[in-house]
Design a protein around this motif. Sequence first.
Motif, mmCIF file in Angstrom:
data_model
loop_
_atom_site.group_PDB
_atom_site.id
_atom_site.type_symbol
_atom_site.label_atom_id
_atom_site.label_comp_id
_atom_site.label_asym_id
_atom_site.label_seq_id
_atom_site.Cartn_x
_atom_site.Cartn_y
_atom_site.Cartn_z
ATOM 1 N N ILE A 1 0.844 -1.183 0.000
ATOM 2 C CA ILE A 1 0.000 0.000 0.000
ATOM 3 C C ILE A 1 0.876 1.228 0.000
ATOM 4 O O ILE A 1 1.640 1.445 0.935
ATOM 5 N N PRO A 2 0.771 2.053 -1.026
ATOM 6 C CA PRO A 2 1.723 3.159 -1.162
ATOM 7 C C PRO A 2 1.653 4.164 -0.022
ATOM 8 O O PRO A 2 2.671 4.729 0.365
ATOM 9 N N GLU A 3 0.459 4.378 0.532
ATOM 10 C CA GLU A 3 0.368 5.377 1.600
ATOM 11 C C GLU A 3 1.232 5.027 2.778
ATOM 12 O O GLU A 3 1.954 5.854 3.325
ATOM 13 N N ILE A 4 1.135 3.754 3.170
ATOM 14 C CA ILE A 4 1.898 3.360 4.356
ATOM 15 C C ILE A 4 3.371 3.235 4.013
ATOM 16 O O ILE A 4 4.246 3.586 4.795
ATOM 17 N N ARG A 5 3.633 2.772 2.795
ATOM 18 C CA ARG A 5 5.024 2.520 2.442
ATOM 19 C C ARG A 5 5.816 3.816 2.402
ATOM 20 O O ARG A 5 6.970 3.870 2.817
ATOM 21 N N ASN A 6 5.162 4.902 1.923
ATOM 22 C CA ASN A 6 5.936 6.110 1.715
ATOM 23 C C ASN A 6 6.064 6.953 2.964
ATOM 24 O O ASN A 6 7.080 7.610 3.177
ATOM 25 N N SER A 7 5.020 6.963 3.776
ATOM 26 C CA SER A 7 5.015 7.980 4.811
ATOM 27 C C SER A 7 5.232 7.420 6.204
ATOM 28 O O SER A 7 5.041 8.126 7.182
#
Lengths: 91, 233
Positions: A32-38
């Motif tokens: 999940i990009p949201e969790i991965r990035n931030s």
Amino acid sequence: MSSRRSRSNQSGVSRISEDQIADLVSKLQQLIPEIRNSRPSDKVPASKVLQETCNYIRNLHREIDDLSDRLSELLESSDSAQAAIIRTLLM
Amino acid sequence: MSSSLLSPNPAVNPDRSATRRRKNKIQREESLGNISQQQNPPIQWKSDAQQQIYSSKLLQALRQVREGNFSPAQKSAPRRVREAADKVLAATAKGRSRWSRAMLTNRLKIKFMKKHNITKRQQSVITAVTRGNSRSTKKSKVRIFRLKTKSLPAVQRKTRVLSRLVPGCRQQPLPVVLEEATDYIAALEMQVRAMTALAELLSVSGTSSGFGSGSSSSGDGHSHPSSSHPPTS
């Protein structure tokens, strides 16, 4: 060391060990990009991961709906568009 | 011979043999699942090859949607496009994952039921028979409450929501739902990429074919003399 993956499921003990669940949750977290990035790669609570997963799947569904709207409009337009696509796809 | 007649109707048989057969089926499915996971690696949804396979199948399906044109369709065109895309997605998954199988069988079930005007009670019986667990629905919910790891209400609630979003996972335990969700998300991302690319192609070629005749095909066309159209002169 007894593995907890026993098949006899009399008293409602989980068949699959907690480690496996934690493993799956972390795998999901990477997707999940949201969790991965931030976020830092550790210690995201499972409920947060699940929440973000649900949101992400809903977003993807919405995007696909929008795309299929667009595609249906484009399909109804001229025929020559289709021939052009076939040509570009074949070559 | 008679056993083959009896086996498709587990609901008719007496309870004990039905539960025993269900347990056997579950054990056999589990072992099969383990074996198949070792032999068939999960699909790489990120690879270009998968996307190309999906795109070509999607193109064929969309062409059929166009040609089977505005038949007594109660659904609007975008809905049909979406369903075609989903069907093709499930077909590309080759039925290896639960959600793809559920998507494919759901379409057939709905069509079948609409055709034969089946009432709601019969519908639930059909679903129970196909799933093979008419009685264990209550049991599995109770089981979820009793498990220690899932006793947090927040996690449990969210798992329930998630399992509703992923097709075919409504009554599955948590690890199954998580696994299906990872596969499903990857597949959805690929679907978005493929449909975006297709939409771009359509819109670009739509505008350019309006201006110049045949100018939409790029210069590569000349390097392949043995293309689909035969030489005219």
